[in-house]
Design a protein around this motif. Structure first.
Motif, PDB file in Angstrom:
ATOM      1  N   ALA A  70       0.856  -1.187   0.000  1.00 51.51           N
ATOM      2  CA  ALA A  70       0.000   0.000   0.000  1.00 51.51           C
ATOM      3  C   ALA A  70       0.894   1.240   0.000  1.00 51.51           C
ATOM      4  N   TYR A  71       0.462   2.289  -0.668  1.00 50.52           N
ATOM      5  CA  TYR A  71       1.237   3.526  -0.687  1.00 50.52           C
ATOM      6  C   TYR A  71       0.329   4.695  -1.050  1.00 50.52           C
ATOM      7  N   THR A  72       0.838   5.884  -0.847  1.00 50.97           N
ATOM      8  CA  THR A  72       0.103   7.110  -1.178  1.00 50.97           C
ATOM      9  C   THR A  72       0.603   7.647  -2.511  1.00 50.97           C
ATOM     10  N   ALA A 115      -1.182   4.488   4.702  1.00 52.97           N
ATOM     11  CA  ALA A 115      -1.880   3.223   4.927  1.00 52.97           C
ATOM     12  C   ALA A 115      -0.963   2.174   5.547  1.00 52.97           C
ATOM     13  N   SER A 116      -1.527   1.383   6.476  1.00 54.41           N
ATOM     14  CA  SER A 116      -0.784   0.335   7.175  1.00 54.41           C
ATOM     15  C   SER A 116      -1.684  -0.888   7.331  1.00 54.41           C
ATOM     16  N   PHE A 117      -1.197  -2.058   6.902  1.00 57.26           N
ATOM     17  CA  PHE A 117      -1.973  -3.296   6.997  1.00 57.26           C
ATOM     18  C   PHE A 117      -2.012  -3.814   8.424  1.00 57.26           C
ATOM     19  N   ASN A 171      -7.549  -5.483   7.496  1.00 55.05           N
ATOM     20  CA  ASN A 171      -7.903  -4.075   7.674  1.00 55.05           C
ATOM     21  C   ASN A 171      -6.707  -3.190   7.364  1.00 55.05           C
ATOM     22  N   ILE A 172      -7.010  -1.952   7.058  1.00 58.08           N
ATOM     23  CA  ILE A 172      -5.972  -0.956   6.818  1.00 58.08           C
ATOM     24  C   ILE A 172      -6.250   0.267   7.682  1.00 58.08           C
ATOM     25  N   TYR A 204      -8.256   6.438  10.762  1.00 59.37           N
ATOM     26  CA  TYR A 204      -9.414   5.600  10.487  1.00 59.37           C
ATOM     27  C   TYR A 204      -8.950   4.168  10.199  1.00 59.37           C
ATOM     28  N   ILE A 205      -9.900   3.247  10.229  1.00 65.77           N
ATOM     29  CA  ILE A 205      -9.668   1.866   9.809  1.00 65.77           C
ATOM     30  C   ILE A 205     -10.698   1.508   8.747  1.00 65.77           C
TER      31      ILE A 205
END
Length: 365
Positions: free
Chosen positions: A157-159, A191-193, A199-200, A213-214
């Motif tokens: 995941a990345y921005t 974002a973090s797994f 969930n992220i 948020y999640i």
């Protein structure tokens, strides 16, 4: 598996690389040698009269590796390693060697996702721990940031500002595909797994200021965790998935906070620095690495959750720390290069990478 009784603090275990037989044996021998040296815990000696000797036999994609304690006249390791190619099999052998010699989990088979602006744009890349196998994952000619691995190693995941706004994307490596995961109005970032990859956690500003948020990996409405007037960023899950560490300027300066993944009242971590950011939780659950700004320069710090004490490990600069799976070594960025550190001895080594202007490393779990 048997472990050699070796205390590794500042010293190194000396080993002799014996005969490697089979196709591409010499190249495999070089890979194992580089891997072991890069751990900062093993010294590969050219002298045969060392206590520990390593040999190997290669056939197709199978590497049969052996580690012998010549003093006790016994094998500490004798195992076959199968990889997608010889290089991966050699890295797996290196990991097993480190664990057999020191009891410390190896990390040579890990990969690093990171950002480089070598092309003039911040693009996302991936490479092996030894710098080989470099791949560019994006070519968007915009800003990419904050890469994070899923725990099953299948996704990053990345921005990205590909749309003109900060959105979260997920790359599925096996399928060579990418989805636009979160694109609410405003900021979608960091974002973090979760440990189970279901969930992220991320930062969204869709309802005003940036909050944590999640979101479920399969979608659904975001669940808000933080509720304040501050800027809340860089969430990272605890290994058991019960807590999240993040950064916030709720009290003026940017500091680390921990909140339950179910929500509730956050707890501030007292690091002793006026600016602490980019937290990463170790796999053993006992430490959080972070970037500390001291005297105008970023340094690598660690907060020990058992003692509630923080320590600064670097003096020459460093930021964006990412733990390896053994909770002892970490990778960080400094002045456009990537480094690996043994956090016990505080020794660092510059990682081999053909790119410059590198930042934000993330080591695969």
């Amino acid at each position: 598996m048997l472990y050699a009784q070796v205390e590794v603090t500042g010293g190194k275990v000396k080993v002799f690389l014996g005969q490697f037989q089979g196709k591409d044996a010499e190249n495999c021998r070089k890979i194992v040698s580089r891997d072991l040296l890069q751990t900062l815990l093993v010294d590969v000696s050219p002298e045969e009269n060392q206590r520990y000797e390593i040999t190997a036999r290669l056939s197709d994609k199978v590497l049969e590796g052996i580690l012998v304690d010549k003093v006790k006249k016994r094998e500490l390791l004798h195992k076959s390693f199968v990889g997608t190619d010889m290089r991966q099999a050699a890295h797996l052998f290196s990991d097993a060697l480190l664990e057999a010699l020191t009891g410390i989990k190896g990390f040579s088979s890990c990969k690093i996702a990171f950002i480089s602006s070598d092309t003039g744009f911040k693009e996302l890349y991936m490479m092996d721990m030894d710098g080989e196998g470099l791949q560019r994952l994006t070519a968007d000619k915009t800003i990419s940031a904050h890469p994070r691995w899923s725990h099953d190693h299948s996704m990053i995941a990345y921005t990205s500002y590909k749309s003109g706004y900060p959105d979260v994307y997920i790359i599925k490596l096996a399928k060579h595909s990418r989805i636009r995961f979160s694109f609410f109005p405003g900021v979608n970032s960091g974002a973090s797994f979760s440990p189970d990859d279901k969930n992220i956690a991320l930062t969204l500003s869709k309802d005003g200021n940036p909050e944590i948020y999640i979101i479920g990996i399969d979608g659904g409405p975001p669940r808000q965790l933080t509720r304040n007037r501050a800027t809340n960023t860089s969430p990272c899950w605890s290994p058991d998935g019960k807590q999240i560490v993040y950064t916030s300027d709720e009290r003026g300066s940017i500091q680390l906070y921990i909140i339950s993944s179910e929500g509730g009242q956050p707890k501030r971590l007292i690091t002793g620095n006026t600016y602490s950011s980019e937290p990463d939780w170790s796999a053993d659950g006992q430490k959080i690495a972070f970037s500390a700004r001291i005297g105008g320069q970023f340094q690598i710090g660690i907060f020990n959750l058992n003692t509630n004490q923080a320590s600064i490990l670097t003096t020459q600069g460093g930021e964006d720390p990412s733990w390896t799976p053994n909770s002892r070594h970490l990778v960080y960025a400094s002045q456009g290069s990537l480094y690996l550190m043994d956090t016990v001895s505080r020794q660092s080594i510059k990682l081999n990478c053909e790119l410059k202007h590198c930042s934000e490393p993330s080591v695969s779990p």
